[in-house]
Design a protein around this motif. Structure first.
Motif, PDB file in Angstrom:
ATOM      1  N   ILE A   1      10.575  42.291 -11.463  1.00  0.00           N
ATOM      2  CA  ILE A   1      10.937  41.447 -10.313  1.00  0.00           C
ATOM      3  C   ILE A   1      10.137  40.156 -10.353  1.00  0.00           C
ATOM      4  N   VAL A   2       8.836  40.263 -10.564  1.00  0.00           N
ATOM      5  CA  VAL A   2       7.980  39.079 -10.628  1.00  0.00           C
ATOM      6  C   VAL A   2       8.434  38.149 -11.744  1.00  0.00           C
ATOM      7  N   ALA A   3       8.749  38.696 -12.909  1.00  0.00           N
ATOM      8  CA  ALA A   3       9.196  37.863 -14.033  1.00  0.00           C
ATOM      9  C   ALA A   3      10.466  37.095 -13.676  1.00  0.00           C
ATOM     10  N   GLN A   4      11.419  37.759 -13.032  1.00  0.00           N
ATOM     11  CA  GLN A   4      12.653  37.075 -12.655  1.00  0.00           C
ATOM     12  C   GLN A   4      12.389  36.016 -11.590  1.00  0.00           C
ATOM     13  N   LEU A   5      11.559  36.350 -10.609  1.00  0.00           N
ATOM     14  CA  LEU A   5      11.216  35.365  -9.579  1.00  0.00           C
ATOM     15  C   LEU A   5      10.546  34.145 -10.207  1.00  0.00           C
TER      16      LEU A   5
ATOM     17  N   GLU B   1       5.975  43.748  -2.560  1.00  0.00           N
ATOM     18  CA  GLU B   1       4.755  43.550  -3.347  1.00  0.00           C
ATOM     19  C   GLU B   1       4.977  42.496  -4.432  1.00  0.00           C
ATOM     20  N   ALA B   2       6.134  42.533  -5.075  1.00  0.00           N
ATOM     21  CA  ALA B   2       6.445  41.539  -6.105  1.00  0.00           C
ATOM     22  C   ALA B   2       6.515  40.142  -5.496  1.00  0.00           C
ATOM     23  N   PHE B   3       7.176  40.026  -4.364  1.00  0.00           N
ATOM     24  CA  PHE B   3       7.290  38.724  -3.704  1.00  0.00           C
ATOM     25  C   PHE B   3       5.913  38.208  -3.295  1.00  0.00           C
ATOM     26  N   GLN B   4       5.076  39.095  -2.730  1.00  0.00           N
ATOM     27  CA  GLN B   4       3.732  38.683  -2.310  1.00  0.00           C
ATOM     28  C   GLN B   4       2.931  38.137  -3.494  1.00  0.00           C
ATOM     29  N   THR B   5       3.170  38.670  -4.675  1.00  0.00           N
ATOM     30  CA  THR B   5       2.466  38.218  -5.871  1.00  0.00           C
ATOM     31  C   THR B   5       2.738  36.751  -6.174  1.00  0.00           C
ATOM     32  N   VAL B   6       3.947  36.274  -5.891  1.00  0.00           N
ATOM     33  CA  VAL B   6       4.301  34.901  -6.263  1.00  0.00           C
ATOM     34  C   VAL B   6       4.228  33.897  -5.113  1.00  0.00           C
ATOM     35  N   TYR B   7       4.175  34.362  -3.871  1.00  0.00           N
ATOM     36  CA  TYR B   7       4.127  33.433  -2.738  1.00  0.00           C
ATOM     37  C   TYR B   7       2.943  32.473  -2.814  1.00  0.00           C
ATOM     38  N   GLU B   8       3.218  31.221  -2.483  1.00  0.00           N
ATOM     39  CA  GLU B   8       2.161  30.269  -2.152  1.00  0.00           C
ATOM     40  C   GLU B   8       1.925  30.335  -0.644  1.00  0.00           C
ATOM     41  N   LYS B   9       3.026  30.483   0.093  1.00  0.00           N
ATOM     42  CA  LYS B   9       2.962  30.633   1.546  1.00  0.00           C
ATOM     43  C   LYS B   9       4.000  31.651   1.978  1.00  0.00           C
ATOM     44  N   GLU B  10       3.589  32.555   2.833  1.00  0.00           N
ATOM     45  CA  GLU B  10       4.523  33.517   3.400  1.00  0.00           C
ATOM     46  C   GLU B  10       5.154  32.905   4.652  1.00  0.00           C
TER      47      GLU B  10
ATOM     48  N   LYS C   1      15.660  46.295 -12.338  1.00  0.00           N
ATOM     49  CA  LYS C   1      15.192  47.623 -11.901  1.00  0.00           C
ATOM     50  C   LYS C   1      14.103  47.480 -10.846  1.00  0.00           C
ATOM     51  N   ASP C   2      13.855  48.568 -10.129  1.00  0.00           N
ATOM     52  CA  ASP C   2      12.768  48.629  -9.150  1.00  0.00           C
ATOM     53  C   ASP C   2      11.444  48.699  -9.905  1.00  0.00           C
ATOM     54  N   ASP C   3      11.063  47.595 -10.484  1.00  0.00           N
ATOM     55  CA  ASP C   3       9.850  47.493 -11.278  1.00  0.00           C
ATOM     56  C   ASP C   3       9.167  46.182 -10.913  1.00  0.00           C
ATOM     57  N   GLN C   4       7.953  46.264 -10.404  1.00  0.00           N
ATOM     58  CA  GLN C   4       7.288  45.070  -9.899  1.00  0.00           C
ATOM     59  C   GLN C   4       7.180  43.971 -10.951  1.00  0.00           C
ATOM     60  N   ALA C   5       6.812  44.313 -12.159  1.00  0.00           N
ATOM     61  CA  ALA C   5       6.666  43.306 -13.215  1.00  0.00           C
ATOM     62  C   ALA C   5       8.002  42.631 -13.522  1.00  0.00           C
TER      63      ALA C   5
END
Length: 183
Positions: A59-63, A91-100, A53-57
């Protein structure tokens, strides 16, 4: 001009496909299916495929799960990159990036501009690296998935692409961990 060095053997990578949508199911996920087909046709492996779903948490969990999985080299998502209130993929992707990888979004929008004109400003396509895994977020249409794959990602995930490609860098993506451990 970039080219494929046919003297080198092709190295397939393992790619997870993530569809971000409140409304899609496995039976009508056209964008996710488009990506899966393009990946397989190019000779890579679709390691896993999910819809969240369109849910940041969520998305982050799956990533994070896929970043931790040593059998996944790349994650490509489709959906949730627009500007509405439910679009939280960047926003979810930015949360997990080490480098963009800022150039990805810039190049995607430049290529998209040639097809959809100024409507491309509504796309917040993005890419980065985390835990030695490449992460790409594409808009939620089959056309955008084809454009992102055919015009950018396919070439960068082909180790034969010259003058350079992202596959060659995979062994070096976690060098910072080795250096940090040296003290």
């Amino acid at each position: 001009m970039p080219k494929i060095d046919e003297s080198r053997p092709f190295l397939p990578v393992n790619i997870a496909v993530l569809t971000v949508s409140d409304t899609r199911s496995a039976s009508d996920d056209k964008s996710g299916q488009t990506l899966a087909d393009l990946i397989a046709t190019a000779g890579h492996r679709v390691a896993q495929r999910r819809i969240v779903k369109d849910d940041q948490a969520a998305i982050v969990a799956q990533l994070r799960a896929w970043i931790a999985d040593p059998n996944i080299d790349v994650v490509i998502s489709t959906g949730g990159t627009g500007v509405t209130g439910r679009d939280v993929t960047p926003e979810a992707f930015q949360t997990v990036y080490e480098k963009e990888i800022a150039g990805f979004g810039e190049l995607f929008r430049w290529l998209s501009y040639q097809k959809v004109g100024t409507s491309t400003i509504q796309s917040r396509a993005t890419a980065g690296v985390a835990g030695g895994t490449y992460l790409f977020a594409l808009p939620g249409s089959p056309g955008a998935c084809r454009d992102g794959w055919d015009d950018i990602i396919k070439h960068q995930l082909d180790n034969r692409h010259r003058p350079c490609n992202l596959v060659e860098l995979m062994p070096r993506l976690q060098e910072h961990l080795t250096r940090a451990g040296r003290g």
